[in-house]
Scaffold this active site. Structure first.
Site, PDB file in Angstrom:
ATOM      1  N   GLU A 190      55.649   6.932  56.287  1.00  0.00           N
ATOM      2  CA  GLU A 190      55.761   6.099  55.111  1.00  0.00           C
ATOM      3  C   GLU A 190      57.104   5.604  54.895  1.00  0.00           C
ATOM      4  O   GLU A 190      57.504   4.681  54.659  1.00  0.00           O
ATOM      5  CB  GLU A 190      54.969   6.777  53.921  1.00  0.00           C
ATOM      6  CG  GLU A 190      53.607   6.500  53.773  1.00  0.00           C
ATOM      7  CD  GLU A 190      53.142   4.978  53.730  1.00  0.00           C
ATOM      8  OE1 GLU A 190      53.930   4.267  52.927  1.00  0.00           O
ATOM      9  OE2 GLU A 190      52.393   4.708  54.523  1.00  0.00           O
ATOM     10  N   ASP A 238      45.670  12.343  49.362  1.00  0.00           N
ATOM     11  CA  ASP A 238      46.422  11.328  50.197  1.00  0.00           C
ATOM     12  C   ASP A 238      47.014  11.651  51.323  1.00  0.00           C
ATOM     13  O   ASP A 238      48.331  11.921  51.582  1.00  0.00           O
ATOM     14  CB  ASP A 238      47.616  10.838  49.170  1.00  0.00           C
ATOM     15  CG  ASP A 238      48.205   9.620  49.813  1.00  0.00           C
ATOM     16  OD1 ASP A 238      47.857   8.776  50.605  1.00  0.00           O
ATOM     17  OD2 ASP A 238      49.415   9.328  49.441  1.00  0.00           O
ATOM     18  N   HIS A 266      52.642   9.436  50.333  1.00  0.00           N
ATOM     19  CA  HIS A 266      53.119   8.220  49.725  1.00  0.00           C
ATOM     20  C   HIS A 266      53.777   8.933  48.652  1.00  0.00           C
ATOM     21  O   HIS A 266      54.904   8.343  47.853  1.00  0.00           O
ATOM     22  CB  HIS A 266      52.058   7.527  48.820  1.00  0.00           C
ATOM     23  CG  HIS A 266      51.346   6.489  50.085  1.00  0.00           C
ATOM     24  ND1 HIS A 266      50.087   6.843  50.364  1.00  0.00           N
ATOM     25  CD2 HIS A 266      51.911   5.342  50.447  1.00  0.00           C
ATOM     26  CE1 HIS A 266      49.844   6.005  51.269  1.00  0.00           C
ATOM     27  NE2 HIS A 266      50.720   5.207  51.262  1.00  0.00           N
ATOM     28  N   HIS A 316      57.512  -3.633  55.618  1.00  0.00           N
ATOM     29  CA  HIS A 316      56.892  -2.260  55.691  1.00  0.00           C
ATOM     30  C   HIS A 316      55.981  -2.075  56.448  1.00  0.00           C
ATOM     31  O   HIS A 316      55.568  -1.220  57.179  1.00  0.00           O
ATOM     32  CB  HIS A 316      56.738  -1.832  54.247  1.00  0.00           C
ATOM     33  CG  HIS A 316      55.705  -0.635  54.081  1.00  0.00           C
ATOM     34  ND1 HIS A 316      56.505   0.381  53.506  1.00  0.00           N
ATOM     35  CD2 HIS A 316      54.525  -0.214  54.320  1.00  0.00           C
ATOM     36  CE1 HIS A 316      55.505   1.670  53.563  1.00  0.00           C
ATOM     37  NE2 HIS A 316      54.292   1.148  53.966  1.00  0.00           N
ATOM     38  N   GLU A 317      55.019  -3.079  56.345  1.00  0.00           N
ATOM     39  CA  GLU A 317      53.592  -2.866  57.437  1.00  0.00           C
ATOM     40  C   GLU A 317      53.783  -3.322  58.742  1.00  0.00           C
ATOM     41  O   GLU A 317      53.349  -2.637  59.514  1.00  0.00           O
ATOM     42  CB  GLU A 317      52.694  -4.130  56.880  1.00  0.00           C
ATOM     43  CG  GLU A 317      52.242  -3.817  55.398  1.00  0.00           C
ATOM     44  CD  GLU A 317      51.510  -2.361  55.239  1.00  0.00           C
ATOM     45  OE1 GLU A 317      51.159  -1.898  56.160  1.00  0.00           O
ATOM     46  OE2 GLU A 317      51.561  -2.030  54.114  1.00  0.00           O
ATOM     47  N   HIS A 367      55.111   0.143  60.570  1.00  0.00           N
ATOM     48  CA  HIS A 367      54.018   0.892  60.655  1.00  0.00           C
ATOM     49  C   HIS A 367      53.851   0.726  62.184  1.00  0.00           C
ATOM     50  O   HIS A 367      53.435   1.679  62.905  1.00  0.00           O
ATOM     51  CB  HIS A 367      52.992   0.647  59.612  1.00  0.00           C
ATOM     52  CG  HIS A 367      53.158   1.463  58.612  1.00  0.00           C
ATOM     53  ND1 HIS A 367      53.296   2.929  58.554  1.00  0.00           N
ATOM     54  CD2 HIS A 367      52.748   1.008  57.032  1.00  0.00           C
ATOM     55  CE1 HIS A 367      53.285   3.304  57.437  1.00  0.00           C
ATOM     56  NE2 HIS A 367      52.915   2.308  56.488  1.00  0.00           N
ATOM     57  N   TYR A 417      49.474  11.053  60.533  1.00  0.00           N
ATOM     58  CA  TYR A 417      49.574  10.608  59.112  1.00  0.00           C
ATOM     59  C   TYR A 417      49.012  11.405  58.181  1.00  0.00           C
ATOM     60  O   TYR A 417      48.044  11.571  57.731  1.00  0.00           O
ATOM     61  CB  TYR A 417      48.906   9.320  59.073  1.00  0.00           C
ATOM     62  CG  TYR A 417      49.188   8.505  57.888  1.00  0.00           C
ATOM     63  CD1 TYR A 417      50.397   7.776  57.885  1.00  0.00           C
ATOM     64  CD2 TYR A 417      48.368   8.305  56.912  1.00  0.00           C
ATOM     65  CE1 TYR A 417      50.783   7.378  56.683  1.00  0.00           C
ATOM     66  CE2 TYR A 417      48.539   7.487  55.900  1.00  0.00           C
ATOM     67  CZ  TYR A 417      49.705   6.812  55.667  1.00  0.00           C
ATOM     68  OH  TYR A 417      50.271   6.169  54.498  1.00  0.00           O
TER      69      TYR A 417
END
Length: 448
Positions: free
Chosen positions: A179, A252, A257, A155-156, A159, A170
């Site tokens: 995301e 957020d 998310h 996942h990271e 990004h 974002y």
């Protein structure tokens, strides 16, 4: 420089409300994050050998990055489980992008990937900061180490790929897509390593991250958003499964998310309909859309149109997936997800001319933490005096607005009636101190 944290703010808020020391613990954690972010541009990053595809460091439970080198590509296991999990996860992520999509590292130019484990103590997050991956060990109560699920690493790193390709802004729907894309390729990675087809995968993100006794199958369920967990400490998974449940919020970065559950489910449906490997089936479609002419502020309808444009023989499966989640493909950007308010716009609720309010949202867990100090009634004279001095010299017009960055926090501030939403990368030292005094008055003076 972007920073992508794994836990969303709504999870941190639940933790703060249920742990005996939750509020103090969470706000202190967030304050540490702020301190790191303000300092990290001053911390030199070690340059690994050009031949090293990846290098894993340890922060030795401190916050200096990248830390001490522990293992490089080509070396055997170190014996430190977090180090070796990070090494295996980074190597597998790079292999996925290279072998399936022909991509040479996250920048497609062979950049060496830096990773750091054992960041801080009881640190419940993982992030990409624009230069490297960083992983905490968890709190030992709710969360285990963040290197444990390989999809967290995938996942990271994704990004970083998104940052170097579409550069999805974002916030709002483009942020939710940012995301979602990370979850998409994280799931592709996990299933690839397990040798699973799309219909065999569990489609869980963060499986195994929660410790025994926590009622959670994972942090997100791409096949059934809103069902991943239901626990007294975490609350209930709030992700919507289709557009009828879309959450229109300023928290957020516009609920990135939360609303990512909608495109997540679209991908899962498309992957199963196409059949075979998710990475080589629907994954190729999503990768082509991400790396094509996609606008940085693409909304769900725009991204859906981009996937259809490159779907080829799989167009019916892709169109059916988007239809099921209530998204109609359209090659223009529109819909919810506008830029954050600037100085003078509405800020945290309950404001008054003699009150200072701070509301913090974002981060991988999507949690919200907030506080308010009424200066007219504040019994702590030192706290009141310092806040009055800070408010008197801060001009929010100098820092308001700006582009949010993936998995970084956003602050809604109300300084005695002067209101703004400020991305964390724009926080000044004075604003950081305001946040500490409002959210965590016990923070040590070294944070000033």
């Amino acid at each position: 420089m972007s920073r992508l944290c794994f836990l969303p703010p709504y999870l941190l808020r639940e933790l703060a409300s249920t742990r005996p020391d939750g509020e103090e613990w969470v706000t202190r954690l967030l304050a540490r994050d702020d301190g790191f972010r303000l300092q990290r541009s001053l911390v030199p990053t070690a340059a690994p050998s050009a031949s090293a595809a990846w290098v894993v460091h340890t922060a030795d439970n401190a916050s200096s990055l990248p830390g001490r080198v522990v293992r490089r590509a080509g070396e055997g296991p170190s014996g430190d489980v977090a180090v070796d999990e990070a090494a295996d996860g980074v190597a597998a992520s790079l292999a996925l992008f290279a072998e399936v999509y022909g991509r040479d590292s996250y920048d497609d130019r062979g950049a060496s990937v830096l990773a750091t484990v054992h960041y801080e103590r009881d640190y419940v997050n993982a992030f990409w900061d624009g230069r490297q991956l960083v992983f905490g060990d968890g709190d030992g109560e709710v969360f285990d180490r963040f290197t444990k699920p390989v999809d967290v690493l995938g996942h990271e790193l994704t990004h970083a790929v998104t940052e170097r390709t579409a550069g999805l802004v974002y916030e709002g729907q483009s942020g939710a897509l940012n995301e979602s894309v990370s979850d998409v390729f994280a799931s592709c990675l996990k299933q690839r390593l397990l040798g699973q087809s799309a219909d065999e995968g569990d489609w869980l993100i963060g499986e195994g991250l929660s410790l025994p006794g926590v009622q959670a199958r994972g942090l997100r369920d791409m096949a059934a958003p809103g069902t991943a967990y239901d626990d007294p400490r975490l609350g209930r998974d709030p992700q919507p499964a289709d557009m009828s449940g879309y959450v229109d919020t300023t928290d957020d970065n516009g609920g990135v998310h939360l609303n990512s559950g909608i495109p997540n489910r679209a991908f899962q449906l498309a992957a199963v309909a196409i059949g075979g490997s998710a990475a080589e089936g629907a994954g190729r479609v999503w990768y082509a859309a991400l790396t094509g002419a996609l606008p940085a502020r693409a909304d769900f309808a725009t991204f859906a149109a981009a996937t259809l444009a490159v779907a080829g023989e799989h167009a019916d499966a892709v169109a059916g997936a988007w239809e099921t989640v209530g998204v109609t493909p359209r090659a223009t950007t529109a819909g919810p997800g506008q830029p954050p308010p600037v100085a003078g716009s509405s800020g945290p609720s309950g404001s008054s001319e003699r009150a200072v309010s701070v509301r913090r949202s974002g981060g991988f867990a999507g949690q919200v933490v907030e506080g308010r100090v009424d200066l007219a009634e504040e019994p702590d004279e030192q706290r009141r005096t310092e806040l009055e001095a800070l408010v008197g010299r801060i001009d929010l017009r100098e820092v308001a607005g700006g582009t949010p960055q993936p998995d970084r926090y956003v602050f809604d501030l109300d300084l005695c009636g002067d209101r703004a939403q400020v991305p964390e990368q724009h926080l000044t030292a004075d604003l950081r101190r305001v946040c500490e005094l409002v959210l965590d008055p016990g923070a040590p003076s070294s944070w000033r």
